[in-house]
Design a protein around this motif. Structure first.
Motif: not given
Length: 193
Positions: A128-143
């Protein structure tokens, strides 16, 4: 395109603790690969040796999964995408319930990949490989995009599908997510503010 409800793909453990991951968006595509082992015969006296079959390996299923909690129906607050993707990681962890009493060695669970009546694949997750591509202003990944590879545990069956509706819907959302990557809010486009 066939009308009807969108059938979500599911990855679930079939032994050990019950873990079930419903894909937020279905895979855009998947790839199946199988290899057979052929080698030269030991007693060949020809320039081009005879080939001997020495066994086959199980099929491999690989795909990329799209997780987006920024674009969720009926939710007022945005959730951390890891709430969903961490469940996939659990399917790669050694489970105490599956520890062999003789050797004391543990292992991750076998899983089932199910997509409506299209696929039923009995396997283990090998990578498995995971890439985060969108973050909230506080750094929380959402995509996140998760690339996952399954190794067949039992001979799989390909079942005939019931239409292309899931692909068309999933493709549209993926395209929009890519288009809005730098500029922002997909929820406005889909009326989910």
């Amino acid at each position: 395109m066939t009308d009807g409800p969108l059938v979500k793909a599911i990855i679930k453990s079939i032994e050990g603790p019950k873990i079930e991951v419903e894909c937020l968006f279905n895979p855009k595509e998947y790839q199946v690969q199988k290899t057979n082992n052929w080698g030269p015969a030991d007693n060949s006296t020809k320039d081009a040796s005879d080939l001997t079959f020495s066994g086959g390996s199980g099929a491999k299923l690989s795909m990329q999964l799209f997780f987006d909690t920024y674009l969720r129906d009926n939710e007022k607050t945005v959730r951390d995408v890891r709430e969903y993707t961490d469940q996939l990681w659990q399917l790669m962890n050694i489970q105490e319930a599956l520890r062999d009493p003789k050797t004391k060695k543990g292992r991750p669970p076998k899983v089932l990949f199910i997509w409506g009546k299209n696929w039923l694949f009995n396997a283990v997750i090998t990578s498995m490989q995971q890439q985060y591509t969108l973050f909230m202003p506080n750094g929380m990944p959402v995509r996140a995009m998760v690339t996952v590879e399954f190794q067949e545990a039992l001979e799989h069956r390909t079942l005939r599908g019931s239409g292309e509706g899931t692909y068309a819907i999933s493709e549209r959302v993926r395209h929009d997510a890519q288009s809005y990557k730098d500029s922002g809010d997909l929820r406005a486009k889909y009326g989910r503010r």
